[in-house]
Design an enzyme around this catalytic site. Structure first.
Site, PDB file in Angstrom:
ATOM      1  NE  ARG A  54      25.475  38.685  34.616  1.00  0.00           N
ATOM      2  CZ  ARG A  54      24.727  38.638  33.597  1.00  0.00           C
ATOM      3  NH1 ARG A  54      25.094  39.139  32.294  1.00  0.00           N
ATOM      4  NH2 ARG A  54      23.432  38.258  33.935  1.00  0.00           N
ATOM      5  CE1 TYR A 107      50.399  40.271  39.661  1.00  0.00           C
ATOM      6  CE2 TYR A 107      48.785  39.147  38.394  1.00  0.00           C
ATOM      7  CZ  TYR A 107      49.101  39.581  39.568  1.00  0.00           C
ATOM      8  OH  TYR A 107      48.707  39.305  40.766  1.00  0.00           O
ATOM      9  CG  ASP A 179      49.051  45.445  33.225  1.00  0.00           C
ATOM     10  OD1 ASP A 179      48.958  46.504  33.985  1.00  0.00           O
ATOM     11  OD2 ASP A 179      48.916  44.539  33.651  1.00  0.00           O
ATOM     12  CE  LYS A 204      48.137  44.370  42.600  1.00  0.00           C
ATOM     13  NZ  LYS A 204      48.687  43.874  41.258  1.00  0.00           N
TER      14      LYS A 204
HETATM   15  C1  LIG Z   1      48.125  42.837  40.233  1.00  0.00           C
HETATM   16  C2  LIG Z   1      48.609  42.972  38.876  1.00  0.00           C
HETATM   17  C3  LIG Z   1      47.620  42.404  37.810  1.00  0.00           C
HETATM   18  C4  LIG Z   1      46.286  41.737  38.357  1.00  0.00           C
HETATM   19  O1  LIG Z   1      45.252  42.430  39.174  1.00  0.00           O
HETATM   20  P1  LIG Z   1      44.551  41.880  40.136  1.00  0.00           P
HETATM   21  O2  LIG Z   1      43.670  43.081  40.531  1.00  0.00           O
HETATM   22  O3  LIG Z   1      45.184  41.187  41.410  1.00  0.00           O
HETATM   23  O4  LIG Z   1      43.546  40.920  39.255  1.00  0.00           O
HETATM   24  C5  LIG Z   1      47.892  42.601  36.666  1.00  0.00           C
HETATM   25  N1  LIG Z   1      48.894  43.140  35.942  1.00  0.00           N
HETATM   26  C6  LIG Z   1      49.946  43.823  37.270  1.00  0.00           C
HETATM   27  C7  LIG Z   1      51.124  44.500  36.513  1.00  0.00           C
HETATM   28  C8  LIG Z   1      49.746  43.602  38.417  1.00  0.00           C
HETATM   29  O5  LIG Z   1      50.636  44.110  39.259  1.00  0.00           O
END
Ligand SMILES: *Cc1c(COP(=O)(O)O)cnc(C)c1O
Length: 391
Positions: A54, A107, A179, A204
């Site tokens: 962890r 998001y 982000d 992603k």
């Molecule tokens: C998918 C996404 C998230 C969240 O990511 P997860 O891996 O699904 O928790 C946050 N910000 C953006 C811009 C995203 O496309």
């Protein structure tokens, strides 16, 4: 250990003079030390080692180092999801009484964290359009401690005035959190534009194969870095070694995948714009995109792999399009190696009223395509055929 007295004792790894070429996968939850002295040395930082998964493990570190190199960051950490990274960046740093301003097209779950969860802990929140630094300035309060934005928004692909907002943040002593999931460091490295914290949904484009759920967060300031890390370890936002291993494997081809998908996206956007049945196309690389000028300055030719367009015919046309595009997954994600199609009105933006969606420019005919690496001709033909089916 030739003849262990019981099978319960672990057998040592076979000796080998050669090294594996592939990254080893280490799922161990705990690490044994030689002696209490050795453990002391490790906890006091005189030696390096792992103790409990962890708190960190080799597969997470290998992956984090790679993303650090891409972002020009130091000491970034990998967490169990993109949302774990958003949560750690915000909740690891903010305290009751602080105010956060988010981009108004964040998001969905980030929006929810800001509107539903942070207020329960005494953190107040506001929103402003990321394309307008003056309106961002108007949303700031004396207690504003943090700004959260995405460089390119979903699904209208609005490009943030990151330079203007970073200047504001610097002047007011506010932390800027970016982000970078949509844009990736291939298009922009937010630390070079004044970001204090950069985060990703590694799920992603970076991992790229829709088989690992992971996040990443890095901070410029070592003290912030430590706070975020401690929060993540305490709250257990730890990633699985296997997911890290998969994502690191995915990264080998990240640049190739990104470049190919981006080149195809630009071609697809132009092809869509010429089709009957398409009301409009949104791609920052096109001169008819509202933020085209800013995209050119900020991203150069790196306008990404996402293309949004609107069909003339509303929900009926939307159903016909998805049915006719049968081989392309209709799935609420992005950044997969293959193209995926999403319909914001029934997925990412379904919680909004039709009026609120309309205000963002999202209708029943709006689709967002996350372009993958298939040959451009194949994809454009498939999409054009599906659009034809809506007429
Ligand atoms: C998918 C996404 C998230 C969240 O990511 P997860 O891996 O699904 O928790 C946050 N910000 C953006 C811009 C995203 O496309």
């Amino acid at each position: 250990m030739k003849n262990p007295k019981t099978l319960v004792r672990r057998t040592p790894w076979p000796e080998t003079a050669s090294r594996p070429v592939g990254t080893p996968l280490q799922p161990s939850v705990v690490y044994a030390s030689e002696s209490p002295d050795a453990l002391d040395a490790q906890y006091e930082g005189r030696t390096r080692g792992y103790s409990y998964a962890r708190e960190g493990h080799p597969n997470a570190d290998v992956l984090a180092q790679k993303i650090d190199a891409l972002e020009g960051a130091e000491g970034g950490i990998v967490l169990g999801s993109g949302m774990a990274a958003v949560t750690a960046a915000l909740m690891g740093v903010l305290k009751s009484g602080d105010h956060v301003v988010g981009g108004d097209q964040l998001y969905g779950r980030s929006l929810r964290l800001l509107t539903q969860d942070l207020p329960r802990f005494g953190v107040t929140t506001g929103f402003a359009p990321v394309t307008d630094a003056a309106r961002f300035a108007a949303a700031l309060r004396p207690t504003t401690r943090m700004i959260l934005l995405e460089v390119v928004s979903n699904p209208t692909l609005r490009v943030a005035d990151i330079e203007g907002i970073a200047r504001l943040a610097r002047e007011r002593g506010i932390l800027l959190v970016v982000d970078n999931t949509f844009t990736t460091p291939r298009a922009i490295r937010p630390f070079e534009h004044g970001a204090d914290i950069v985060l990703h949904s590694v799920t992603k484009l970076l991992a790229g194969h829709s088989d690992a759920t992971l996040g990443y967060v890095a901070a410029q300031d070592p003290a912030l870095r430590q706070k975020i890390r401690d929060f993540a370890v305490t709250t257990g936002l730890t990633p699985s070694p296997f997911d890290c291993w998969l994502a690191e494997r995915g990264l080998y081809s990240f640049e190739l995948r990104y470049d190919r998908a981006e080149a195809t996206a630009a071609k697809l956007a132009d092809a869509l714009a010429g089709l009957d049945g398409v009301a409009r196309v949104l791609y920052p690389g096109r001169t008819d995109h509202p933020d085209h000028m800013r995209a050119e300055i900020l991203l150069g030719s790196r306008c990404g792999n996402m293309v949004t367009f609107e069909l003339d015919g509303g929900r009926e046309a939307a159903n016909a399009f998805v049915r006719a595009a049968g081989d392309i997954p209709f799935a609420p994600t992005l950044g997969d190696i293959g193209t995926t199609i999403s319909h914001p009105a029934t997925s990412s933006h379904r919680a909004l009223s039709p009026e609120a969606r309309a205000a963002l420019g999202i209708t029943e005919g709006t689709f967002r395509i996350s372009v993958g690496v298939e040959p451009a001709e194949v994809l454009i033909d498939e999409i054009a055929t599906a659009v034809q089916a809506t007429l």
